[in-house]
Design an enzyme around this catalytic site. Sequence first.
Site, PDB file in Angstrom:
ATOM      1  N   VAL A  57      12.489 -12.403  11.580  1.00 22.56           N
ATOM      2  CA  VAL A  57      13.112 -11.712  12.706  1.00 22.56           C
ATOM      3  C   VAL A  57      12.137 -11.537  13.870  1.00 22.56           C
ATOM      4  O   VAL A  57      11.067 -10.973  13.713  1.00 22.56           O
ATOM      5  CB  VAL A  57      13.655 -10.331  12.291  1.00 22.56           C
ATOM      6  CG1 VAL A  57      14.517  -9.762  13.401  1.00 22.56           C
ATOM      7  CG2 VAL A  57      14.429 -10.418  10.994  1.00 22.56           C
ATOM      8  N   SER A  58      12.526 -12.041  15.033  1.00 23.70           N
ATOM      9  CA  SER A  58      11.672 -12.016  16.216  1.00 23.70           C
ATOM     10  C   SER A  58      12.254 -11.091  17.285  1.00 23.70           C
ATOM     11  O   SER A  58      13.468 -10.985  17.431  1.00 23.70           O
ATOM     12  CB  SER A  58      11.572 -13.435  16.780  1.00 23.70           C
ATOM     13  OG  SER A  58      11.027 -13.408  18.078  1.00 23.70           O
ATOM     14  N   PRO A  59      11.370 -10.436  18.067  1.00 23.08           N
ATOM     15  CA  PRO A  59      11.846  -9.631  19.189  1.00 23.08           C
ATOM     16  C   PRO A  59      12.009 -10.469  20.463  1.00 23.08           C
ATOM     17  O   PRO A  59      12.478  -9.965  21.481  1.00 23.08           O
ATOM     18  CB  PRO A  59      10.697  -8.637  19.385  1.00 23.08           C
ATOM     19  CG  PRO A  59       9.483  -9.433  19.026  1.00 23.08           C
ATOM     20  CD  PRO A  59       9.906 -10.381  17.913  1.00 23.08           C
TER      21      PRO A  59
ATOM     22  N   ASP B 174       6.845 -17.284  17.511  1.00 27.11           N
ATOM     23  CA  ASP B 174       6.272 -16.062  18.090  1.00 27.11           C
ATOM     24  C   ASP B 174       4.783 -16.242  18.340  1.00 27.11           C
ATOM     25  O   ASP B 174       4.197 -15.587  19.178  1.00 27.11           O
ATOM     26  CB  ASP B 174       6.447 -14.876  17.134  1.00 27.11           C
ATOM     27  CG  ASP B 174       7.875 -14.361  17.131  1.00 27.11           C
ATOM     28  OD1 ASP B 174       8.623 -14.681  18.072  1.00 27.11           O
ATOM     29  OD2 ASP B 174       8.223 -13.645  16.179  1.00 27.11           O
TER      30      ASP B 174
END
Length: 689
Positions: A269-271, A382
């Site tokens: 999960v990436s922001p 990321d």
Amino acid sequence: MVCNFLLIMFSILFVKADYRVGIGIGDITGPIVEINFLGYANPSQKGSGLHLRQYARSYIIEKKPNRIVFVSIDTAMVGFALRIKVLDELKTLYGNTYNEQNLILSATHTHSTPGGYMQDVIYDISTAGFVTDVFTALKEGIVKAITMAHNSMENAKIYFNSGTLLHANINRSPWAYLLNPDEERKKYLYDVDKEMVQLKFVATSSNKLLGVINWFPVHPTSMNSTNTLVSTDNVGYASIKLEQHFNEGALIGKGPFVASFASTNLGDVSPNIKGPHCIDTGVPCKDVTSTCNGETQQCRATGPGKDMYQSTEMIGTRLYTKALNMLQNKNDREVNGAIKIGHQYINMAEQVIKYTLPNGTVVQGRGCVPALGYSFAAGTTDGPGAFSFQQGTTSNNTFWSVMHKLAAAPTVEDIICQSPKPILFNTGRANFPYRWQPSSVSIQVAVLGNIVLAAVPSEFTTMSGRRLKETLKNVLLENGCLNNCEIIVAGLCNSYSSYVATYEEYQMQRYEGASTLYGPHTLAIYQDKFQDLLTSLLKNQEFNKGVPPKLVSDVYLWSFTLPVVFDIDLFNNFGDCLTQPLSIVSRGTLVKATFVSANPRTGNLRNYNLLEIQMLIKNAWKTVATEADWETTYEWKRTGFASSQATVTWFVNINVPTGQYRIGHYGYYKPLFGHIQPFNGFSDRFTVV
Ligand SMILES: *[C@@H]1O[C@H](CO)[C@@H](O)[C@H](O)[C@H]1NC(C)=O
Ligand SMILES: *[C@@H]1O[C@H](CO)[C@@H](O)[C@H](O)[C@H]1NC(C)=O
Ligand SMILES: *[C@@H]1O[C@H](CO)[C@@H](O)[C@H](O)[C@H]1NC(C)=O
């Protein structure tokens, strides 16, 4: 009749009795310069100052006879050694009150804090071995947070809440996620979890909000690998914003209300929600390989802001706003029931397993000795090229060539066990100069009424987390939980063993699959072990605690970090302000001052402020902000062999009161002879208009 009445009174008094809760916060900021950050493990990402201070936030929950301690820590990960040393300190302070069974240490997973405290070769590599000062800062700050919580125990009520937060996370390996069966994916609306889960603590006597823990899956990687200022990233920013909201007027880290944004199943999960694009052309990267013209280096995920600061601020603000919203609307429900907690060491390489995949296929296999696959070296969108391993140029990288030779060759058995993972580093059989990656992991389960906290020792992908939750929910239901039964996955707890992808995701060998250390059945083994542990706790059965891993003796720890030699400035005094701020400053602009400084590794940073923004109020200077605030930065640079300067910036927000201000800088210098000495200095005063 009387008997019945007594029974009812008894139940009200004892079954419904409140919990006792204590909450605390401890500063864990260690060396902020000259030490490499852990996370991207990029050798050029070396600390050069500070943007946000690091904290440990501790919550103790008691219902006799049991106690749970949960600590969320603003750092990349937690290792066995740190937990064991924290427990040693707690033992001297409180005897057996806190022990291996009831202490949960969970890292937020920020990628912008110093490393060198893990004691596993592969995780200490980018810092050139062990860094005692980083380890000590973490240990002392965590113990301080727990001590403060221990000393503030009071009767309290606990409430559970959850809510949906969109536009704060995306899946960074959606193609691997798609390998999970259709029918399983159909159960979920998104390819990442969008739920924020919240436990809030309210004092019974005063009805005062004491603290909160929020769980939302997102990597704290809004700050990218070019950042060299210590930062707690999006989740750390959300914490201080929420704390400031309730601690009006208090400096950051000093108020009574404590808010955590703890890690959960954030593996994939990436922001960076604008998604991965090629930095040269701006087009989306090639899907499965995440490359641009065949190179990972060019493919980066960004967003939602125009740069990494704004992205951090935006994601942090979204987390904060959601959590505040959930705290304020009263649709939460009170938690009731007994508390239980148990911890187990599992040797993953000794486990055999037979189980059914969600599509009905029965598979069997075993846990492998840890190994990293090739995609591990390519990094993620990321932070491409994590561990400085650029695709196609491995033989040019002397450092990695040497490491590769040091790592033991995989046996035929290892190759079969890890298949289809092509083994790059067979870390499980590498022992020079000591363990590269652990074969043992730590698993822990806490039961709080109908709520179960599964403390996992790694980064579970979205679907891995969902599967574990489903397994444990079934255990709860089978053991008499009727409604509101909830499972929370607490991420990166107690020890660290990279990633956990599902069996199906593992087949694709993207970064997360390549970093799933114990082979394709890693998740299934965890599901099985967690299920057994929770069952034992619920049925009050004894369980095998397992064997703690060996710690490396301090004598053998590799460390190539040099101490500070001395500080000197031939022409100025320490603390002299060399570049003054403008005398009149408009709100909405940046103020800057440069001071003669000394290496901030000298002196204990946890005991003083590096910088203070002071306002003149009734002829006295009052500190209104420090380096812990979002609006300030502290940057340090060498100007000669032993001379250095510090640059302080302060972004003057629109809502800052007009008036007279000055900037203070504090530090310690190490003279060539004699003892370490404190110094300070101030800028000229300036007017904010
Ligand atoms: C990091 O973010 C900055 C903008 O803040 C950008 O200029 C830079 O290219 C990014 N670097 C990486 C490695 O993502
Ligand atoms: C080293 O890198 C250069 C350019 O990155 C490449 O042309 C060369 O072939 C590489 N050398 C080896 C031995 O791989
Ligand atoms: C179930 O999934 C596994 C792993 O993806 C796959 O190898 C197998 O062929 C699937 N079985 C069926 C019946 O689709």
